[in-house]
Design a protein around this motif. Structure first.
Motif: not given
Length: 111
Positions: A16-26, A58-62
């Protein structure tokens, strides 16, 4: 501004951390412990603008899918009457998913 608090299972946290940071969320990661099976979980703090909260959720759900696992009982079961022998037995539980809180942020400083 909103603060998204996501409590996820340790097994899902790094993906999840990797996916969020890939989408530019801190993301800020906190190690926490769950109450039911005393298993490790991770709490993520994600500060975002109000308009992108749905994108974060949505990212968290995925990433954080629910699944079934076999685990030993947290408290052993006594076999026989007073034999003093304890034997844990496996049970199937649902794990994964996430608990998500979205909070209003009055002020935000980055110093």
């Amino acid at each position: 501004m909103k603060l998204v608090l996501a409590i996820v299972q340790d097994d899902d946290a790094m993906d999840l951390i990797e996916e969020l940071t890939d989408k530019n969320f801190r993301v800020t990661k906190l190690a926490t412990t769950g109450g039911f099976l005393k298993s490790g979980n991770t709490t993520l703090m994600i500060g975002v603008e109000k308009e992108v909260v749905k994108d974060v959720v949505k990212v968290i759900e995925d990433v954080c899918k629910r699944r079934k696992e076999m685990v030993s009982t947290p408290a052993p079961t006594t076999i026989g009457s007073g034999s003093g022998m304890y034997m844990p037995y496996p049970i199937e539980v649902e794990v994964g998913g996430a608990t998500v809180f979205v909070l209003d942020v009055d002020q935000f400083y980055k110093v």
